[in-house]
Design a protein around this motif. Structure first.
Motif, PDB file in Angstrom:
ATOM      1  N   PRO A  84       6.827  17.273  -0.221  1.00 48.26           N
ATOM      2  CA  PRO A  84       6.329  18.611  -0.546  1.00 48.26           C
ATOM      3  C   PRO A  84       6.842  19.688   0.412  1.00 48.26           C
ATOM      4  CG  PRO A  84       4.532  17.013  -0.471  1.00 48.26           C
ATOM      5  CD  PRO A  84       5.757  16.304  -0.002  1.00 48.26           C
ATOM      6  N   LEU A 113       4.834  17.088   9.497  1.00 47.87           N
ATOM      7  CA  LEU A 113       4.880  15.642   9.754  1.00 47.87           C
ATOM      8  C   LEU A 113       3.565  15.181  10.362  1.00 47.87           C
ATOM      9  CD1 LEU A 113       7.934  16.042   9.250  1.00 47.87           C
ATOM     10  CD2 LEU A 113       8.314  14.218  10.911  1.00 47.87           C
ATOM     11  N   SER A 159       3.375  12.359  12.005  1.00 46.65           N
ATOM     12  CA  SER A 159       3.655  11.658  13.260  1.00 46.65           C
ATOM     13  C   SER A 159       3.848  12.661  14.396  1.00 46.65           C
ATOM     14  CB  SER A 159       4.906  10.787  13.116  1.00 46.65           C
ATOM     15  OG  SER A 159       5.958  11.522  12.571  1.00 46.65           O
ATOM     16  N   ALA A 164      18.625   0.090   3.727  1.00 50.29           N
ATOM     17  CA  ALA A 164      17.757   1.068   4.400  1.00 50.29           C
ATOM     18  C   ALA A 164      17.438   2.150   3.369  1.00 50.29           C
ATOM     19  CB  ALA A 164      18.476   1.667   5.608  1.00 50.29           C
ATOM     20  N   ALA A 165      16.997   1.706   2.198  1.00 50.45           N
ATOM     21  CA  ALA A 165      16.923   2.607   1.042  1.00 50.45           C
ATOM     22  C   ALA A 165      15.543   3.222   0.808  1.00 50.45           C
ATOM     23  CB  ALA A 165      17.396   1.857  -0.204  1.00 50.45           C
TER      24      ALA A 165
END
Ligand SMILES: Cc1cc2nc3c(=O)[nH]c(=O)nc-3n(C[C@H](O)[C@H](O)[C@H](O)COP(=O)(O)OP(=O)(O)OC[C@H]3O[C@@H](n4cnc5c(N)ncnc54)[C@H](O)[C@@H]3O)c2cc1C
Length: 407
Positions: free
Chosen positions: A62, A67, A69, A153-154
């Motif tokens: 969005p 973040l 984190s 690493a998708a």
């Protein structure tokens, strides 16, 4: 060795030229793929990272999101820890701020990727096949390439969970938070946000601030907020014994989560409990104020969702009804590697799994030799750190220590 030049190789496949081979092909150029690529390159391994850099963060998350984190846990990883978020801010003369805005993080990732130079190939990988020794990758334009190792690493894009009850709604009537880049366009509309995890609550706040009429509807009996015991984080060395700087999970568990290698030795049932507890649905500490005038209905599920001419009727399990223009699903995701459409069934059926997650050994090795998985798909083996950007450091170093130079 330069590996990205397309050569009219003598080897041909289906009449198409094969590009030059590489040691390691990394599929995905998000935080995990970029970090792994940089570490592998620094070790002198011929690596190519595929995909548009930071695509998931730039295109799907969005707009306006912050973040969850902390800054210290939002660094991508390079061997010398020189390409940190702070280094990016200094280089681009940006004022450091917390919480970190999405756009800053995306720009940071795009700056970080320059370390890869021409070893970043922005094409998508369409298919991976075994091609002894190693793998053959087919790229979006039909070009093919051989790699000795493949690192997946998708990310979590294909794993979005859309509960059955919403299946009959059109993509415009029901969107998932994980593809909610443009939710602000619902200004003035009636929107039901389903769920009470970070994505749902953050989306609700953004919608409310865009003048949508929002109601959050969640099954859980109450909404949990991260950092409710903030005094526990301000006791100096004692706090560091209780929480790691990644801030994933509650007191004590947070410390264990920071040691993914140790977590991998914990029996699976306990590991699963730790994982679920560490990522239980909760909203970041800056959200309660932003949601103070948003209606939040807890302890209720949606039992029926019906598409009407120009609205959606939601029936809740207490018999009450809501009429809305759109439903935003903050219903999480379920990891299932068979939903990566670039992995054919012949390959996924040979990968030992725990319910959709690959079973991984040290070096993120799957049971198919040469095929590795990093990021969220590795969380069942190495714990919840792998769901977050903070896990890029461990994942990259662990990978590098297990992947040999092949030339
Ligand atoms: C709304 C939301 C908020 C979040 N907030 C945070 C947060 O604050 N902090 C945090 O640490 N984590 C957060 N996360 C979790 C976040 O998804 C992971 O931390 C992070 O994206 C992991 O990086 P990744 O590289 O594994 O995956 P991604 O960032 O998803 O990158 C994978 C990339 O692979 C690409 N790809 C897929 N298939 C192919 C293919 N066939 N060929 C080429 N490329 C391909 C995708 O386009 C994608 O860009 C959040 C997640 C969501 C959904």
């Amino acid at each position: 060795m330069k590996v990205n030049t397309v050569v009219a190789s003598s080897a041909k496949s289906n009449g198409r030229p094969l590009t030059s081979d590489c040691d390691v092909a990394v599929i995905g150029a998000g935080p995990y793929g970029l970090s792994a690529g940089v570490h592998l390159k620094a070790k002198g391994i011929a690596v190519r990272v595929f995909g548009e850099p930071m695509e998931f963060w730039a295109q799907k998350m969005p707009e306006g999101m912050l973040l969850r984190s902390p800054r210290v846990a939002s660094n991508l990883s390079d061997p010398d820890r020189a390409f940190t978020l702070e280094a990016y801010e200094a280089a681009s003369k940006k004022e450091p701020c917390a919480p970190l805005p999405l756009d800053t993080f995306v720009e940071y990732g795009k700056w970080f990727r320059h370390q890869l130079g021409s070893d970043l190939d922005q094409r998508n990988v369409l298919r991976v096949d075994r091609d002894q020794p190693g793998f053959r990758l087919t790229l979006q334009d039909g070009e093919e390439l051989r790699a000795t190792y493949v690192v997946v690493a998708a990310g979590i894009g294909p794993f979005k969970k859309k509960p059955e009850v919403f299946r009959n709604l059109s993509p415009d009537q029901a969107i998932h938070c994980y593809e909610g880049r443009g939710i602000r366009k619902y200004s003035g509309k009636r929107v039901a946000v389903i769920g009470a995890g970070q994505s749902a609550l953050e989306s609700a706040a953004l919608l409310h601030e865009a003048n949508a009429h929002v109601e959050v509807i969640a099954r859980q009996p109450d909404v949990k907020w991260i950092g409710q015991h903030s005094w526990l984080h301000h006791m100096g060395p004692i706090s560091s014994m209780l929480y790691s700087s990644h801030d994933i999970g509650p007191l004590g568990i947070s410390r264990l989560v920071a040691y993914p290698k140790l977590v991998s030795y914990v029996p699976l049932t306990l590991r699963d409990k730790i994982r679920k507890r560490a990522v239980r649905p909760a909203g970041a500490r800056w959200l309660p104020d932003r949601l103070s005038s948003v209606k939040i209905t807890t302890g209720r599920g949606v039992s029926q969702a019906t598409a009407l001419a120009d609205e959606v009727a939601l029936k809740l399990d207490d018999g009450s009804e809501r009429r809305v223009d759109h439903v935003v699903l903050g219903t999480g995701y379920t990891v299932d590697i068979s939903r990566y459409d670039f992995l054919p069934q012949e390959l996924t059926q040979d990968i030992k799994q725990f319910d959709g997650y690959p079973k991984l050994a040290s070096g993120f090795r799957s049971s198919v030799p040469g095929l590795h998985f990093i990021g969220a798909t590795a969380a069942r083996s190495f714990g919840p750190l792998l769901y977050f950007v903070a896990g890029t450091e461990f994942a990259s170093r662990e990978l590098v220590s297990h992947l040999p130079k092949t030339r």
